[in-house]
Design a protein around this motif. Structure first.
Motif, short mmCIF file in Angstrom:
data_model
loop_
_atom_site.label_atom_id
_atom_site.label_comp_id
_atom_site.label_asym_id
_atom_site.label_seq_id
_atom_site.Cartn_x
_atom_site.Cartn_y
_atom_site.Cartn_z
N ALA A 102 82.78 -85.45 -69.89
CA ALA A 102 81.47 -84.82 -69.81
C ALA A 102 81.08 -84.12 -71.10
CB ALA A 102 81.52 -83.97 -68.41
N LEU A 103 82.13 -83.30 -71.73
CA LEU A 103 81.56 -82.43 -72.72
C LEU A 103 81.70 -83.34 -73.90
CD1 LEU A 103 84.14 -79.29 -71.88
CD2 LEU A 103 81.48 -79.47 -71.52
N MET A 104 82.59 -84.01 -74.11
CA MET A 104 82.62 -84.90 -75.38
C MET A 104 81.41 -85.65 -75.52
SD MET A 104 85.51 -83.67 -76.97
CE MET A 104 86.48 -84.86 -77.87
N ASN A 105 81.11 -86.38 -74.51
CA ASN A 105 79.86 -87.21 -74.30
C ASN A 105 78.60 -86.74 -74.57
OD1 ASN A 105 81.84 -89.38 -73.68
ND2 ASN A 105 81.35 -89.27 -71.60
N SER A 106 78.75 -85.37 -74.35
CA SER A 106 77.41 -84.57 -74.62
C SER A 106 77.36 -84.07 -76.06
CB SER A 106 77.25 -83.60 -73.63
OG SER A 106 76.67 -84.41 -72.34
N GLY A 107 78.41 -83.84 -76.71
CA GLY A 107 78.77 -83.51 -78.22
C GLY A 107 79.09 -82.28 -78.26
N VAL A 108 79.73 -81.77 -77.23
CA VAL A 108 80.36 -80.36 -77.05
C VAL A 108 81.89 -80.62 -77.65
CG1 VAL A 108 81.11 -78.47 -75.80
CG2 VAL A 108 78.93 -79.67 -75.26
N LYS A 109 82.30 -80.22 -78.82
CA LYS A 109 83.57 -80.32 -79.28
C LYS A 109 84.54 -79.44 -78.89
CE LYS A 109 85.64 -80.65 -83.81
NZ LYS A 109 85.54 -80.16 -85.08
N ILE A 110 85.59 -79.87 -77.96
CA ILE A 110 86.55 -78.84 -77.32
C ILE A 110 87.72 -78.71 -78.41
CG2 ILE A 110 88.32 -78.93 -75.68
CD1 ILE A 110 86.79 -80.73 -74.10
N LEU A 111 87.85 -77.21 -78.79
CA LEU A 111 88.73 -76.93 -79.52
C LEU A 111 90.18 -76.90 -79.00
CD1 LEU A 111 86.79 -74.16 -81.60
CD2 LEU A 111 87.08 -76.58 -82.26
N GLN A 112 90.13 -76.26 -77.65
CA GLN A 112 91.39 -76.12 -77.02
C GLN A 112 91.02 -76.13 -75.64
OE1 GLN A 112 93.33 -72.15 -77.65
NE2 GLN A 112 94.97 -73.24 -78.37
#
Lengths: 373, 73
Positions: free
Chosen positions: B58-68
Protein backbone atom coordinates in the motif's frame (compact mmCIF):
# COMPACT_ATOMS: atom_id res chain seq x y z
CA UNK A 1 -5.22 55.14 -0.22
CA UNK A 2 -7.15 53.33 -2.93
CA UNK A 3 -5.01 50.37 -3.86
CA UNK A 4 -4.72 49.33 -7.51
CA UNK A 5 -1.33 47.61 -7.30
CA UNK A 6 -2.53 44.08 -6.73
CA UNK A 7 -0.25 42.59 -9.38
CA UNK A 8 2.63 43.50 -7.05
CA UNK A 9 0.88 42.08 -4.01
CA UNK A 10 -2.77 41.99 -3.06
CA UNK A 11 -3.23 44.97 -0.80
CA UNK A 12 -6.34 43.83 0.98
CA UNK A 13 -6.29 40.40 2.61
CA UNK A 14 -9.47 38.50 3.54
CA UNK A 15 -10.31 38.42 7.23
CA UNK A 16 -9.98 34.63 7.20
CA UNK A 17 -6.35 34.92 6.02
CA UNK A 18 -5.54 37.46 8.72
CA UNK A 19 -7.18 35.15 11.25
CA UNK A 20 -5.14 32.17 10.10
CA UNK A 21 -1.86 34.09 10.40
CA UNK A 22 -2.85 35.35 13.82
CA UNK A 23 -3.85 31.86 14.94
CA UNK A 24 -0.56 30.38 13.74
CA UNK A 25 1.51 33.03 15.49
CA UNK A 26 -0.40 32.48 18.71
CA UNK A 27 -0.87 28.73 18.64
CA UNK A 28 1.47 27.03 16.19
CA UNK A 29 4.84 28.63 16.77
CA UNK A 30 6.96 25.51 16.66
CA UNK A 31 9.26 24.25 13.95
CA UNK A 32 7.35 21.80 11.77
CA UNK A 33 9.05 18.48 11.09
CA UNK A 34 11.93 19.24 13.41
CA UNK A 35 11.58 19.14 17.14
CA UNK A 36 9.18 16.24 17.54
CA UNK A 37 7.18 17.54 20.49
CA UNK A 38 3.45 17.75 20.19
CA UNK A 39 3.40 21.41 19.14
CA UNK A 40 5.93 20.71 16.40
CA UNK A 41 3.78 17.82 15.23
CA UNK A 42 0.72 20.07 15.20
CA UNK A 43 2.63 22.58 13.07
CA UNK A 44 3.78 19.78 10.75
CA UNK A 45 0.20 18.58 10.40
CA UNK A 46 -0.87 22.09 9.42
CA UNK A 47 1.84 22.27 6.77
CA UNK A 48 0.80 18.87 5.46
CA UNK A 49 -2.85 19.92 5.19
CA UNK A 50 -1.84 23.00 3.24
CA UNK A 51 0.26 20.89 0.88
CA UNK A 52 -2.75 18.64 0.35
CA UNK A 53 -5.15 21.46 -0.37
CA UNK A 54 -2.67 23.23 -2.65
CA UNK A 55 -1.99 20.03 -4.59
CA UNK A 56 -5.72 19.43 -5.02
CA UNK A 57 -6.50 23.02 -5.99
CA UNK A 58 -3.89 23.17 -8.73
CA UNK A 59 -4.43 19.63 -9.99
CA UNK A 60 -1.14 18.12 -8.92
CA UNK A 61 -0.65 14.51 -7.95
CA UNK A 62 0.44 14.49 -4.35
CA UNK A 63 1.36 16.37 -1.21
CA UNK A 64 5.05 15.78 -1.79
CA UNK A 65 5.00 17.81 -5.02
CA UNK A 66 4.21 21.00 -3.09
CA UNK A 67 7.32 22.91 -1.99
CA UNK A 68 7.27 26.10 0.05
CA UNK A 69 9.80 28.72 -1.03
CA UNK A 70 10.53 32.34 -0.05
CA UNK A 71 8.79 33.76 -3.15
CA UNK A 72 7.82 33.05 -6.74
CA UNK A 73 11.24 34.16 -7.99
CA UNK A 74 12.88 31.51 -5.80
CA UNK A 75 10.44 28.91 -7.15
CA UNK A 76 11.41 29.81 -10.72
CA UNK A 77 15.12 29.66 -9.86
CA UNK A 78 14.66 26.23 -8.28
CA UNK A 79 13.13 24.98 -11.53
CA UNK A 80 15.50 26.54 -14.04
CA UNK A 81 18.66 25.80 -12.08
CA UNK A 82 17.45 22.46 -10.81
CA UNK A 83 16.52 21.07 -14.20
CA UNK A 84 18.57 22.70 -16.96
CA UNK A 85 22.19 21.80 -17.70
CA UNK A 86 24.84 23.03 -20.12
CA UNK A 87 23.84 22.04 -23.63
CA UNK A 88 20.11 22.29 -22.96
CA UNK A 89 17.88 24.71 -24.81
CA UNK A 90 14.77 26.43 -23.45
CA UNK A 91 11.94 28.36 -25.08
CA UNK A 92 10.43 31.30 -23.24
CA UNK A 93 7.93 33.99 -24.23
CA UNK A 94 8.56 37.66 -24.96
CA UNK A 95 6.55 38.61 -21.88
CA UNK A 96 8.78 37.09 -19.24
CA UNK A 97 9.72 38.66 -15.94
CA UNK A 98 13.36 39.09 -14.91
CA UNK A 99 12.76 36.18 -12.54
CA UNK A 100 13.12 34.10 -15.71
CA UNK A 101 15.49 36.23 -17.80
CA UNK A 102 18.16 36.76 -15.17
CA UNK A 103 18.61 33.14 -14.07
CA UNK A 104 18.87 32.09 -17.72
CA UNK A 105 21.49 34.78 -18.41
CA UNK A 106 23.39 33.84 -15.25
CA UNK A 107 23.35 30.17 -16.23
CA UNK A 108 24.38 31.02 -19.79
CA UNK A 109 21.67 28.69 -21.09
CA UNK A 110 20.73 28.82 -24.76
CA UNK A 111 17.21 30.24 -25.02
CA UNK A 112 14.83 31.29 -27.77
CA UNK A 113 12.12 33.88 -27.25
CA UNK A 114 8.74 33.07 -28.77
CA UNK A 115 6.52 35.98 -29.74
CA UNK A 116 3.13 36.06 -28.01
CA UNK A 117 0.32 37.35 -30.21
CA UNK A 118 -1.95 39.65 -28.26
CA UNK A 119 -4.92 38.62 -30.38
CA UNK A 120 -4.33 35.14 -31.80
CA UNK A 121 -3.48 32.20 -29.53
CA UNK A 122 -2.96 29.86 -32.49
CA UNK A 123 -0.24 32.15 -33.76
CA UNK A 124 1.34 32.14 -30.29
CA UNK A 125 1.32 28.36 -30.29
CA UNK A 126 2.91 28.25 -33.75
CA UNK A 127 5.62 30.63 -32.54
CA UNK A 128 6.41 28.39 -29.56
CA UNK A 129 6.56 25.34 -31.82
CA UNK A 130 8.86 27.11 -34.27
CA UNK A 131 11.19 28.19 -31.48
CA UNK A 132 11.95 24.64 -30.32
CA UNK A 133 15.14 22.80 -31.28
CA UNK A 134 16.14 19.13 -31.06
CA UNK A 135 17.79 19.84 -27.70
CA UNK A 136 14.88 21.84 -26.22
CA UNK A 137 14.52 20.57 -22.69
CA UNK A 138 11.85 22.92 -21.45
CA UNK A 139 9.31 25.55 -22.36
CA UNK A 140 8.88 28.03 -19.54
CA UNK A 141 6.46 30.92 -19.77
CA UNK A 142 4.25 33.21 -17.81
CA UNK A 143 0.61 32.21 -17.34
CA UNK A 144 -0.42 35.85 -17.67
CA UNK A 145 1.77 38.86 -18.39
CA UNK A 146 2.42 41.14 -15.43
CA UNK A 147 2.55 44.11 -17.84
CA UNK A 148 -0.16 43.42 -20.40
CA UNK A 149 -2.40 40.91 -18.67
CA UNK A 150 -2.32 38.66 -21.74
CA UNK A 151 -3.12 35.07 -20.77
CA UNK A 152 -1.04 32.59 -22.72
CA UNK A 153 -2.60 29.48 -24.33
CA UNK A 154 -1.30 27.31 -21.50
CA UNK A 155 -3.17 24.14 -22.27
CA UNK A 156 -2.19 24.16 -25.94
CA UNK A 157 1.47 24.75 -25.10
CA UNK A 158 1.29 22.02 -22.45
CA UNK A 159 -0.16 19.53 -24.91
CA UNK A 160 2.58 20.34 -27.42
CA UNK A 161 5.21 19.81 -24.71
CA UNK A 162 3.70 16.49 -23.75
CA UNK A 163 3.71 15.32 -27.40
CA UNK A 164 7.35 16.27 -27.82
CA UNK A 165 8.62 15.11 -24.43
CA UNK A 166 9.53 18.66 -23.43
CA UNK A 167 9.16 19.76 -19.82
CA UNK A 168 6.71 22.60 -19.23
CA UNK A 169 7.13 25.22 -16.52
CA UNK A 170 4.72 28.02 -15.72
CA UNK A 171 5.24 31.32 -13.91
CA UNK A 172 1.83 31.73 -12.33
CA UNK A 173 2.65 34.83 -10.29
CA UNK A 174 -0.25 36.68 -11.93
CA UNK A 175 -2.36 33.65 -12.75
CA UNK A 176 -2.70 31.53 -9.62
CA UNK A 177 -5.98 32.25 -7.89
CA UNK A 178 -7.19 34.40 -10.79
CA UNK A 179 -7.40 32.15 -13.86
CA UNK A 180 -8.10 28.40 -13.88
CA UNK A 181 -4.87 26.40 -13.63
CA UNK A 182 -4.95 22.62 -13.46
CA UNK A 183 -1.52 21.06 -13.84
CA UNK A 184 -2.79 17.67 -14.88
CA UNK A 185 -5.21 18.98 -17.51
CA UNK A 186 -2.74 21.54 -18.81
CA UNK A 187 0.25 19.17 -18.72
CA UNK A 188 2.24 21.54 -16.53
CA UNK A 189 5.32 19.98 -14.93
CA UNK A 190 6.36 22.93 -12.77
CA UNK A 191 4.07 25.57 -11.36
CA UNK A 192 5.55 28.65 -9.65
CA UNK A 193 3.22 30.65 -7.43
CA UNK A 194 3.37 33.90 -5.48
CA UNK A 195 1.12 33.12 -2.53
CA UNK A 196 0.90 36.79 -1.57
CA UNK A 197 -0.82 37.74 -4.81
CA UNK A 198 -3.84 35.77 -6.01
CA UNK A 199 -4.00 33.59 -2.91
CA UNK A 200 -4.06 36.68 -0.63
CA UNK A 201 -1.40 35.38 1.79
CA UNK A 202 1.35 37.43 3.44
CA UNK A 203 4.53 38.25 1.56
CA UNK A 204 7.50 35.95 2.05
CA UNK A 205 5.88 32.81 0.71
CA UNK A 206 6.23 31.27 -2.72
CA UNK A 207 5.09 27.83 -3.79
CA UNK A 208 6.62 25.48 -6.30
CA UNK A 209 4.57 22.50 -7.38
CA UNK A 210 6.90 20.06 -9.09
CA UNK A 211 5.36 17.14 -10.92
CA UNK A 212 8.50 16.86 -13.00
CA UNK A 213 11.99 15.89 -11.85
CA UNK A 214 14.37 18.27 -10.08
CA UNK A 215 17.97 17.16 -10.48
CA UNK A 216 19.80 19.54 -8.21
CA UNK A 217 19.34 22.06 -5.46
CA UNK A 218 20.57 25.63 -5.17
CA UNK A 219 20.29 25.80 -1.38
CA UNK A 220 21.28 22.99 0.95
CA UNK A 221 20.98 22.60 4.70
CA UNK A 222 18.91 21.20 7.52
CA UNK A 223 15.66 19.54 6.52
CA UNK A 224 14.83 17.64 9.69
CA UNK A 225 15.45 14.40 7.80
CA UNK A 226 18.38 11.98 7.54
CA UNK A 227 20.47 14.32 9.67
CA UNK A 228 23.50 12.02 9.93
CA UNK A 229 24.12 12.44 6.22
CA UNK A 230 25.94 15.46 4.81
CA UNK A 231 24.30 14.77 1.48
CA UNK A 232 21.16 16.75 0.72
CA UNK A 233 18.03 14.53 0.65
CA UNK A 234 16.84 13.82 -2.89
CA UNK A 235 13.11 13.55 -2.25
CA UNK A 236 10.62 16.36 -2.43
CA UNK A 237 9.50 18.47 -0.71
CA UNK A 238 12.30 18.47 1.87
CA UNK A 239 15.00 18.43 -0.82
CA UNK A 240 14.07 22.03 -1.65
CA UNK A 241 13.05 23.18 1.84
CA UNK A 242 16.29 23.61 3.75
CA UNK A 243 15.86 25.83 6.76
CA UNK A 244 12.76 26.78 8.67
CA UNK A 245 9.69 27.42 6.56
CA UNK A 246 7.41 30.44 6.92
CA UNK A 247 4.76 28.73 9.01
CA UNK A 248 2.42 31.71 9.68
CA UNK A 249 2.22 32.41 5.95
CA UNK A 250 1.85 28.73 5.05
CA UNK A 251 -0.90 28.35 7.62
CA UNK A 252 -2.87 31.06 5.83
CA UNK A 253 -2.82 29.35 2.42
CA UNK A 254 -5.82 27.16 3.20
CA UNK A 255 -7.85 30.25 4.06
CA UNK A 256 -6.60 31.94 0.88
CA UNK A 257 -7.59 28.99 -1.29
CA UNK A 258 -10.96 28.72 0.47
CA UNK A 259 -11.56 32.41 -0.23
CA UNK A 260 -10.67 31.99 -3.89
CA UNK A 261 -12.84 28.88 -4.22
CA UNK A 262 -15.79 30.62 -2.60
CA UNK A 263 -15.53 33.63 -4.93
CA UNK A 264 -14.19 31.79 -7.97
CA UNK A 265 -17.10 32.74 -10.22
CA UNK A 266 -16.73 36.44 -9.57
CA UNK A 267 -13.03 37.19 -9.01
CA UNK A 268 -11.86 37.27 -12.63
CA UNK A 269 -15.17 38.62 -13.91
CA UNK A 270 -15.29 41.45 -11.36
CA UNK A 271 -11.64 42.42 -11.80
CA UNK A 272 -11.89 42.32 -15.60
CA UNK A 273 -15.01 44.48 -15.43
CA UNK A 274 -12.97 47.05 -13.51
CA UNK A 275 -10.18 47.08 -16.11
CA UNK A 276 -12.78 47.38 -18.86
CA UNK A 277 -14.42 50.24 -17.01
CA UNK A 278 -11.18 52.17 -16.74
CA UNK A 279 -10.35 51.52 -20.38
CA UNK A 280 -13.81 52.47 -21.64
CA UNK A 281 -14.11 55.55 -19.41
CA UNK A 282 -10.83 56.96 -20.65
CA UNK A 283 -11.47 56.44 -24.36
CA UNK A 284 -11.12 59.71 -26.23
CA UNK A 285 -8.76 61.17 -23.63
CA UNK A 286 -5.00 61.58 -23.87
CA UNK A 287 -4.47 58.18 -22.24
CA UNK A 288 -2.60 55.54 -24.24
CA UNK A 289 -3.49 51.89 -23.65
CA UNK A 290 -1.48 49.00 -25.05
CA UNK A 291 -4.12 46.29 -24.91
CA UNK A 292 -7.89 46.20 -25.07
CA UNK A 293 -9.34 44.46 -22.00
CA UNK A 294 -12.68 44.13 -23.78
CA UNK A 295 -11.08 41.28 -25.72
CA UNK A 296 -11.06 37.77 -24.30
CA UNK A 297 -7.89 36.22 -22.89
CA UNK A 298 -6.77 38.91 -20.49
CA UNK A 299 -6.08 38.88 -16.78
CA UNK A 300 -6.93 42.08 -14.86
CA UNK A 301 -3.71 43.97 -15.56
CA UNK A 302 -3.86 47.10 -17.69
CA UNK A 303 -0.87 49.21 -18.68
CA UNK A 304 -1.23 52.81 -19.77
CA UNK A 305 0.53 56.11 -20.20
CA UNK A 306 -0.66 59.68 -20.51
CA UNK A 307 0.67 61.76 -23.38
CA UNK A 308 3.35 64.19 -22.28
CA UNK A 309 4.18 62.50 -18.97
CA UNK A 310 6.59 59.81 -17.87
CA UNK A 311 5.07 56.79 -16.16
CA UNK A 312 6.76 57.84 -12.92
CA UNK A 313 5.21 61.31 -13.11
CA UNK A 314 1.78 59.82 -13.61
CA UNK A 315 2.09 57.34 -10.72
CA UNK A 316 3.54 60.06 -8.48
CA UNK A 317 0.64 62.38 -9.29
CA UNK A 318 -1.85 59.62 -8.59
CA UNK A 319 -0.11 58.68 -5.35
CA UNK A 320 -0.49 62.25 -4.15
CA UNK A 321 -4.19 62.00 -4.98
CA UNK A 322 -4.52 58.80 -2.94
CA UNK A 323 -4.16 56.05 -5.55
CA UNK A 324 -1.56 53.26 -5.47
CA UNK A 325 -0.43 52.21 -8.95
CA UNK A 326 2.96 50.99 -10.07
CA UNK A 327 5.06 52.69 -12.73
CA UNK A 328 8.20 51.71 -14.66
CA UNK A 329 9.14 48.43 -16.28
CA UNK A 330 7.59 46.05 -13.73
CA UNK A 331 10.77 43.90 -13.95
CA UNK A 332 9.69 42.73 -17.41
CA UNK A 333 11.75 44.65 -20.00
CA UNK A 334 11.02 42.19 -22.82
CA UNK A 335 7.31 43.00 -22.57
CA UNK A 336 8.11 46.71 -22.83
CA UNK A 337 10.37 46.13 -25.80
CA UNK A 338 7.42 44.42 -27.45
CA UNK A 339 5.09 47.41 -27.02
CA UNK A 340 7.73 50.12 -27.44
CA UNK A 341 7.77 51.39 -23.87
CA UNK A 342 11.24 50.29 -22.82
CA UNK A 343 12.27 53.90 -22.28
CA UNK A 344 9.29 55.36 -20.45
CA UNK A 345 7.72 52.25 -18.91
CA UNK A 346 4.01 52.16 -18.18
CA UNK A 347 1.62 52.78 -15.32
CA UNK A 348 -0.01 49.53 -14.30
CA UNK A 349 -3.60 49.32 -13.11
CA UNK A 350 -4.27 46.01 -11.35
CA UNK A 351 -7.48 45.82 -9.32
CA UNK A 352 -8.51 43.12 -6.88
CA UNK A 353 -11.85 41.64 -5.97
CA UNK A 354 -12.06 44.19 -3.15
CA UNK A 355 -12.04 47.23 -5.46
CA UNK A 356 -15.27 48.85 -6.60
CA UNK A 357 -16.48 50.52 -9.80
CA UNK A 358 -16.81 53.76 -7.84
CA UNK A 359 -13.11 53.66 -7.01
CA UNK A 360 -12.34 53.22 -10.70
CA UNK A 361 -14.48 56.29 -11.48
CA UNK A 362 -12.50 58.30 -8.95
CA UNK A 363 -9.23 57.13 -10.50
CA UNK A 364 -10.41 57.95 -14.02
CA UNK A 365 -11.40 61.45 -12.90
CA UNK A 366 -7.91 62.05 -11.56
CA UNK A 367 -6.19 60.66 -14.66
CA UNK A 368 -8.26 63.05 -16.79
CA UNK A 369 -7.05 65.94 -14.66
CA UNK A 370 -3.43 65.07 -15.31
CA UNK A 371 -3.09 67.48 -18.22
CA UNK A 372 -3.73 70.31 -15.75
CA UNK A 373 -1.03 69.07 -13.36
CA UNK B 1 -2.00 -9.22 14.59
CA UNK B 2 1.46 -7.97 13.80
CA UNK B 3 2.57 -4.43 14.51
CA UNK B 4 5.05 -2.74 12.20
CA UNK B 5 7.31 0.21 12.87
CA UNK B 6 7.96 1.88 9.54
CA UNK B 7 10.66 4.49 8.93
CA UNK B 8 10.10 6.88 6.02
CA UNK B 9 12.11 9.78 4.66
CA UNK B 10 10.17 12.74 6.00
CA UNK B 11 7.29 13.90 8.14
CA UNK B 12 5.42 14.59 4.89
CA UNK B 13 5.64 10.93 3.90
CA UNK B 14 4.87 9.82 7.44
CA UNK B 15 1.57 11.71 7.44
CA UNK B 16 0.81 10.70 3.87
CA UNK B 17 1.53 7.06 4.69
CA UNK B 18 -0.56 7.10 7.84
CA UNK B 19 -3.52 8.66 6.03
CA UNK B 20 -3.47 6.25 3.13
CA UNK B 21 -3.15 3.22 5.42
CA UNK B 22 -6.13 4.44 7.42
CA UNK B 23 -8.12 4.89 4.22
CA UNK B 24 -7.39 1.25 3.39
CA UNK B 25 -8.65 0.11 6.76
CA UNK B 26 -5.40 -0.36 8.68
CA UNK B 27 -4.92 0.99 12.16
CA UNK B 28 -2.04 3.43 11.79
CA UNK B 29 -0.54 6.38 13.63
CA UNK B 30 2.63 8.41 13.76
CA UNK B 31 5.02 8.23 16.64
CA UNK B 32 8.22 10.02 17.47
CA UNK B 33 11.13 7.62 16.99
CA UNK B 34 12.76 7.01 20.35
CA UNK B 35 15.54 4.72 19.11
CA UNK B 36 17.62 6.67 16.62
CA UNK B 37 19.13 3.49 15.14
CA UNK B 38 21.46 5.07 12.61
CA UNK B 39 19.53 8.34 12.42
CA UNK B 40 17.86 7.45 9.17
CA UNK B 41 14.61 9.06 8.14
CA UNK B 42 12.84 11.95 9.73
CA UNK B 43 12.64 11.10 13.40
CA UNK B 44 9.08 9.88 13.00
CA UNK B 45 7.76 6.42 12.28
CA UNK B 46 4.45 5.08 11.10
CA UNK B 47 3.12 2.45 13.46
CA UNK B 48 0.69 0.16 11.64
CA UNK B 49 -1.13 -3.04 12.51
CA UNK B 50 -1.89 -5.72 9.92
CA UNK B 51 -0.37 -7.82 7.21
CA UNK B 52 3.20 -6.68 6.57
CA UNK B 53 3.13 -7.36 2.84
CA UNK B 54 -0.17 -5.58 2.33
CA UNK B 55 0.99 -2.57 4.32
CA UNK B 56 4.28 -2.42 2.41
CA UNK B 57 2.50 -2.70 -0.92
CA UNK B 58 0.00 0.00 0.00
CA UNK B 59 2.78 2.41 0.89
CA UNK B 60 5.08 1.61 -2.02
CA UNK B 61 2.24 1.77 -4.56
CA UNK B 62 1.50 5.32 -3.43
CA UNK B 63 5.10 6.44 -3.68
CA UNK B 64 5.91 6.27 0.03
CA UNK B 65 9.44 4.92 0.17
CA UNK B 66 10.03 2.67 3.17
CA UNK B 67 13.49 3.10 4.67
CA UNK B 68 13.11 0.42 7.31
CA UNK B 69 10.35 -1.80 8.63
CA UNK B 70 10.52 -3.66 11.91
CA UNK B 71 7.76 -6.05 12.87
CA UNK B 72 6.72 -6.93 16.39
CA UNK B 73 4.68 -10.04 17.07
Amino acid sequence: MIYFDNAATTGHKPQSVLGAVNYALKNLCANPGRSGHSLSQKAAMTVFEVRQKTSDFFGSNGVETVVFTPNCTASINYVLKGVLSAGDHIVISDLEHNAVMRPLKTMNIDFTIANVSLTDDEETLRNFKKATKPNTKMIFCTAASNVLGKILPIKKIGEFCKQKGILFGLDAAQGAGVIPINMKDMKVDYLCIAAHKGLYCPMGLGILIARGPIKRTIIEGGTGTDSVQFIQPDTLPEMLESGTVNLPAIASVNAGIDFVRKHWNCILKHENNLTKKLYNTLQGSNVIFYTNPNNDGYAPVLSFNVEGFSSEEIADFLSKKGFALRSGLHCAPTAHKKIGTLKQGTVRFSPSVFNTPYEVDLLAQQIKKLKKY
Amino acid sequence: MQRHIISVSSITYAIKGRDLLRKQGFRAYIERKTNSNGNTGCGYVIVADGNRQKISDALMNSGVKILQINSIA
